[in-house]
Design a protein around this motif. Structure first.
Motif, PDB file in Angstrom:
ATOM      1  N   ASP A  13      -0.204 -15.263   7.136  1.00  0.00           N
ATOM      2  CA  ASP A  13       0.149 -14.864   8.491  1.00  0.00           C
ATOM      3  C   ASP A  13      -0.925 -13.958   9.083  1.00  0.00           C
ATOM      4  O   ASP A  13      -1.407 -14.195  10.177  1.00  0.00           O
ATOM      5  N   ARG A  14      -1.286 -12.904   8.328  1.00  0.00           N
ATOM      6  CA  ARG A  14      -2.297 -11.962   8.817  1.00  0.00           C
ATOM      7  C   ARG A  14      -2.918 -11.205   7.653  1.00  0.00           C
ATOM      8  O   ARG A  14      -2.354 -11.128   6.570  1.00  0.00           O
ATOM      9  N   ILE A  15      -4.093 -10.626   7.950  1.00  0.00           N
ATOM     10  CA  ILE A  15      -4.770  -9.779   6.985  1.00  0.00           C
ATOM     11  C   ILE A  15      -5.152  -8.483   7.690  1.00  0.00           C
ATOM     12  O   ILE A  15      -5.285  -8.444   8.908  1.00  0.00           O
ATOM     13  N   GLY A  16      -5.315  -7.440   6.917  1.00  0.00           N
ATOM     14  CA  GLY A  16      -5.766  -6.159   7.436  1.00  0.00           C
ATOM     15  C   GLY A  16      -6.718  -5.533   6.443  1.00  0.00           C
ATOM     16  O   GLY A  16      -6.689  -5.864   5.255  1.00  0.00           O
ATOM     17  N   TYR A  17      -7.564  -4.651   6.926  1.00  0.00           N
ATOM     18  CA  TYR A  17      -8.536  -4.023   6.035  1.00  0.00           C
ATOM     19  C   TYR A  17      -8.647  -2.541   6.343  1.00  0.00           C
ATOM     20  O   TYR A  17      -8.831  -2.139   7.491  1.00  0.00           O
ATOM     21  N   ASP A  18      -8.523  -1.725   5.304  1.00  0.00           N
ATOM     22  CA  ASP A  18      -8.695  -0.276   5.399  1.00  0.00           C
ATOM     23  C   ASP A  18     -10.096   0.041   4.889  1.00  0.00           C
ATOM     24  O   ASP A  18     -10.352  -0.021   3.680  1.00  0.00           O
ATOM     25  N   ASP A  19     -11.008   0.337   5.814  1.00  0.00           N
ATOM     26  CA  ASP A  19     -12.403   0.594   5.441  1.00  0.00           C
ATOM     27  C   ASP A  19     -12.555   1.777   4.503  1.00  0.00           C
ATOM     28  O   ASP A  19     -13.360   1.732   3.566  1.00  0.00           O
ATOM     29  N   ALA A  20     -11.801   2.837   4.735  1.00  0.00           N
ATOM     30  CA  ALA A  20     -11.929   4.045   3.912  1.00  0.00           C
ATOM     31  C   ALA A  20     -11.502   3.799   2.468  1.00  0.00           C
ATOM     32  O   ALA A  20     -12.118   4.309   1.533  1.00  0.00           O
ATOM     33  N   ALA A  21     -10.468   3.005   2.279  1.00  0.00           N
ATOM     34  CA  ALA A  21      -9.941   2.755   0.932  1.00  0.00           C
ATOM     35  C   ALA A  21     -10.498   1.481   0.304  1.00  0.00           C
ATOM     36  O   ALA A  21     -10.348   1.274  -0.903  1.00  0.00           O
ATOM     37  N   GLY A  22     -11.127   0.617   1.099  1.00  0.00           N
ATOM     38  CA  GLY A  22     -11.608  -0.658   0.558  1.00  0.00           C
ATOM     39  C   GLY A  22     -10.459  -1.558   0.141  1.00  0.00           C
ATOM     40  O   GLY A  22     -10.555  -2.292  -0.837  1.00  0.00           O
ATOM     41  N   THR A  23      -9.359  -1.486   0.907  1.00  0.00           N
ATOM     42  CA  THR A  23      -8.156  -2.239   0.561  1.00  0.00           C
ATOM     43  C   THR A  23      -7.879  -3.322   1.593  1.00  0.00           C
ATOM     44  O   THR A  23      -7.842  -3.059   2.793  1.00  0.00           O
ATOM     45  N   LYS A  33       3.868  -9.212   1.676  1.00  0.00           N
ATOM     46  CA  LYS A  33       2.572  -8.526   1.760  1.00  0.00           C
ATOM     47  C   LYS A  33       2.101  -8.036   0.393  1.00  0.00           C
ATOM     48  O   LYS A  33       2.877  -7.499  -0.392  1.00  0.00           O
ATOM     49  N   TYR A  34       0.788  -8.192   0.179  1.00  0.00           N
ATOM     50  CA  TYR A  34       0.135  -7.724  -1.038  1.00  0.00           C
ATOM     51  C   TYR A  34      -1.123  -6.955  -0.660  1.00  0.00           C
ATOM     52  O   TYR A  34      -1.758  -7.251   0.349  1.00  0.00           O
ATOM     53  N   PHE A  35      -1.482  -5.987  -1.500  1.00  0.00           N
ATOM     54  CA  PHE A  35      -2.687  -5.192  -1.305  1.00  0.00           C
ATOM     55  C   PHE A  35      -3.695  -5.530  -2.403  1.00  0.00           C
ATOM     56  O   PHE A  35      -3.349  -5.534  -3.583  1.00  0.00           O
ATOM     57  N   TYR A  36      -4.946  -5.768  -2.003  1.00  0.00           N
ATOM     58  CA  TYR A  36      -6.028  -6.080  -2.930  1.00  0.00           C
ATOM     59  C   TYR A  36      -7.039  -4.944  -2.841  1.00  0.00           C
ATOM     60  O   TYR A  36      -7.559  -4.651  -1.769  1.00  0.00           O
ATOM     61  N   HIS A  37      -7.290  -4.296  -3.985  1.00  0.00           N
ATOM     62  CA  HIS A  37      -8.122  -3.088  -4.026  1.00  0.00           C
ATOM     63  C   HIS A  37      -9.558  -3.393  -4.437  1.00  0.00           C
ATOM     64  O   HIS A  37      -9.811  -4.269  -5.259  1.00  0.00           O
ATOM     65  N   GLY A  38     -10.497  -2.641  -3.837  1.00  0.00           N
ATOM     66  CA  GLY A  38     -11.909  -2.779  -4.173  1.00  0.00           C
ATOM     67  C   GLY A  38     -12.585  -3.950  -3.489  1.00  0.00           C
ATOM     68  O   GLY A  38     -13.637  -4.417  -3.935  1.00  0.00           O
TER      69      GLY A  38
END
Length: 80
Positions: A13-23, A33-38
């Motif tokens: 459906d959608r994606i999001g990106y947290d620049d500070a966390a690299g998530t 929803k799932y979070f992918y780290h690094g």
């Protein structure tokens, strides 16, 4: 957070990106929803321009980064 919707995708459906966390967060149509780290920012940018969100996910994200299911997701139904 930067975000991108994929109305044409049957999987994502959608994606999001947290620049500070690299998530990278991915909201799947069927599983939530799932979070992918690094995840590198360049990979998010490429994801946003992919011809197929599902194919890009399977080839570049799946099984390559630590993944955590959204802890805020509430489960409903008999198996909750």
């Amino acid at each position: 957070m930067r975000a991108q919707r994929f109305p044409q995708s049957s999987m994502i459906d959608r994606i999001g990106y947290d620049d500070a966390a690299g998530t990278l967060s991915i909201s799947f149509r069927d599983t939530g929803k799932y979070f992918y780290h690094g995840v590198p920012a360049a990979l998010f940018d490429a994801f946003c321009h992919a011809a197929s969100a599902g194919t890009f996910f399977n080839e570049h994200i799946k099984d390559r980064f630590r993944c955590v299911r959204d802890p805020e997701r509430r489960r409903f139904g008999p198996n909750a």
